[in-house]
Write an enzyme that holds these catalytic residues in place. Structure first.
Site, PDB file in Angstrom:
ATOM      1  CB  SER A 139      -1.078  -1.272   0.095  1.00 40.92           C
ATOM      2  OG  SER A 139      -1.128  -0.314   1.118  1.00 40.92           O
ATOM      3  CG  ASP A 324       1.508   1.855  -0.874  1.00 40.28           C
ATOM      4  OD1 ASP A 324       1.387   1.632   0.350  1.00 40.28           O
ATOM      5  OD2 ASP A 324       0.553   2.218  -1.588  1.00 40.28           O
ATOM      6  CB  SER A 420      -7.037   1.711   7.528  1.00 40.60           C
ATOM      7  OG  SER A 420      -7.446   2.590   6.504  1.00 40.60           O
TER       8      SER A 420
END
Length: 605
Positions: A139, A324, A420
């Site tokens: 990520s 990603d 987030s």
């Protein structure tokens, strides 16, 4: 040293000969909600990746997944070791009896694109639907040989594997004695589209990495009206792919579909190290005010979200993606939209998006995300849910009322998100950075149909929202790489102290509720405990503490701060200033400095 035992099969093409490699368990291969993440060099060690992949394949067979003759998708975010790992998995898939492996060009697929491919690429062709896919990504964590790598398995619905499967995978990693591969299969050319056949029944297809996700997004949004927005002379645009996987998607959508100039895209070429330590982001492809340095400066803000002087007028709209491409950041000229607010504002305006034109049947947020969404859902009479952090909890709600859960209410069409920087809908089963950006562009397009009128901006949309619903001032303090034992003792200490704190006042603020968040899934009935320590004040303000599992070294303590201001209050304050008194209370209640030795957060977002 490996002991190899070739198995004989007759007749077998040379490249399809299966080799069995003797191995033994490797400690620490327990996948979390984001898969297995370790240092890249760890993944490159002998047997490490192979042990984990074999453990996944064995778990799938044990669960009755149609691996033999089936279709498996394998791609990643382009970080260091991505291509080499794909070649290893192709050889192992062949040995496991998989019929087809699908890979995106360049070995690239964004995480939401992987979900789209699993869900839609087969176009209904009998027997072609993938049984799942491997996403190679860590990520937003930095990439490179000395940085991080990761692998995650997604199921046939395009979403992360459920806990039952990940538990079985982990159990397998603790017992593994051998893995199988076809070492004679030559490496596949991932650089361009192509079809490769090995033996009589194994194929590898390399396809355009953008087309499936783009096709699905075109079913959700009105690309024509967004293109008209881009044609306005007073609309300017900047998008930062942060040298992650989003580059090809950004070029195709913003430049080719909407007509944006190529110069509107920055850091648009995927790099194995996301630009590395010498780049402005220091290779940290994380779309927030701290790390998306170039975009934030271009949009006329500093890392605290405060306006700064710029040589030229900032673009009217700016956005960014992480490594990603499942995360997003939304900005206007000298204006930052917090992810919590972004989610609430998209839901409040969702009916201008064709896919949601008839209204939403459900929405949800992760528990630490601000309560801004709740206010919208209550007013619009939309069922809403507060779930633990982890996209899989949204996935169950998205699959409500389907063949998987036929006796539950139907909550789709559905929009959800996390503080987030993750937002998504039920078109895929992952958070989708491009989805969030297109949602905002659709909202702006709908608000700007009359070209003779001044442009309605991002800040105009946000201020109208706050005038109607009030404002949830919000910030998150991250303390990264802290001693795990100390952090766990801190959390346990708070839980122990909570009963005595209910009704108490700290710095003049009265605590109305204090607990450790637990969640009973309304779809499958599963219970998730220990999901975060909460302190809720009489004023509606909140403090939340969580230990995060997305890092590689040590623990990350996340401290979430939220203060509600009604529509009649001051809606123009700086969020970091507003929540500072809450931060002082949080540090007192948690004794964070005492347990961790930290006096300052690593990052504030």
């Amino acid at each position: 040293n490996s002991q190899c035992c070739p198995l004989t099969r007759t007749p077998t093409a040379p490249e399809m000969e299966v080799t069995t490699v003797i191995t033994k368990p490797i400690e620490g291969q327990k996948p979390g909600t984001s898969g297995l993440r370790k240092k890249t060099r760890t993944f490159m060690e002998e047997h490490y990746l192979q042990n984990f992949v074999q453990s996944v394949l064995d778990a799938l067979v044990a669960e009755g997944v149609p691996v033999n003759g089936g279709t498996l998708v394998v791609s990643g975010d382009g970080r260091y070791f991505n291509s080499a790992a794909i070649q290893i998995i192709i050889k192992m898939a062949a040995a496991a009896g998989v019929g087809r492996v699908w890979c995106g060009t360049g070995g690239l697929l964004s995480t939401p694109a992987m979900s789209a491919v699993i869900r839609s690429r087969s176009r209904g062709l009998n027997g072609m639907s993938p049984f799942g896919g491997f996403i190679l990504s860590a990520s937003h964590n930095p990439g490179g040989i000395d940085e991080d790598f990761g692998i995650k398995y997604n199921c046939e619905n395009g979403g992360p594997a459920p806990e039952k499967v990940t538990d079985l995978i982990y159990t397998n990693t603790t017992k593994i004695t051998q893995y199988k591969l076809c070492p004679n299969i030559p490496d596949v050319d991932l650089s361009k589209e192509g079809s490769y056949k090995f033996g009589s029944s194994f194929r590898v297809e390399v396809f355009d990495c953008v087309e499936d996700h783009l096709g699905l997004l075109k079913q959700v949004f009105d690309f024509g009206s967004i293109k008209q927005l881009f044609a306005r002379k007073d609309f300017t645009f900047c998008y930062d792919s942060m040298n992650g996987v989003q580059g090809p998607y950004a070029k195709r959508i913003f430049v080719q579909e909407f007509g944006a100039p190529a110069s509107a895209l920055i850091n648009c070429d995927p790099k194995e190290d996301f630009g590395g330590p010498d780049s402005a982001s220091h290779g940290h492809a994380d779309p927030n005010l701290t790390h998306a340095v170039e975009l934030v400066a271009k949009m006329g803000l500093n890392k605290m979200g405060l306006p700064i002087e710029t040589k030229s007028e900032p673009p009217t709209f700016g956005a960014a993606a992480d490594g990603d491409a499942d995360r997003n950041m939304i900005m206007g000229s000298r204006f930052f939209v917090s992810p919590s607010d972004s989610l609430a504002m998209i839901v409040a305006n969702a009916t201008c998006i064709p896919y949601f034109a008839s209204g939403l049947k459900g929405c949800a947020r992760s528990m630490p995300t601000s309560c801004a969404l709740d206010l919208v859902a209550l007013k619009l009479n939309i069922p809403y849910f507060e779930v633990p952090t982890g996209w899989k909890f949204f996935g169950n709600l998205m699959d409500s009322g389907t063949a998987a859960f036929p006796s539950t209410p139907l909550y789709t069409p559905f929009i959800c998100g996390e503080e987030s920087f993750g937002t998504g809908g039920d078109h895929v089963r992952e958070k989708d950075g491009m989805f969030a950006v297109l949602a905002w562009l659709q909202i702006l397009a709908a608000a700007n149909l009359d070209e003779s009128k001044p442009l309605v901006s991002v800040s105009d949309i946000a201020k109208r929202h706050w005038a109607e619903y009030g404002r949830n001032y919000y910030a998150r303090y991250d303390y990264e790489g802290v001693d795990k034992e100390g952090a766990e003792k801190m959390m346990a200490g708070m839980v122990e102290a909570q009963p005595g704190l209910i009704g108490a006042s700290v710095d003049g603020m009265k605590i109305a509720k204090a607990d450790m968040f637990a969640y009973t899934d309304p779809i499958d009935g599963s219970v998730s405990k220990n999901q975060g320590v909460r302190f809720i004040f009489e004023s509606g303000s909140r403090i939340v503490f969580r230990l995060s599992g997305t890092g590689v070294a040590g623990a990350t303590v996340r401290m979430y701060l939220e203060a509600y201001e009604p529509p009649t209050g001051d809606l123009a304050k700086n969020p970091f200033d507003v929540v500072k008194p809450l931060a002082d209370i949080a540090l007192k209640v948690s004794k964070l400095a005492e347990f961790t030795g930290r006096t300052e957060p690593t990052v504030i977002t």
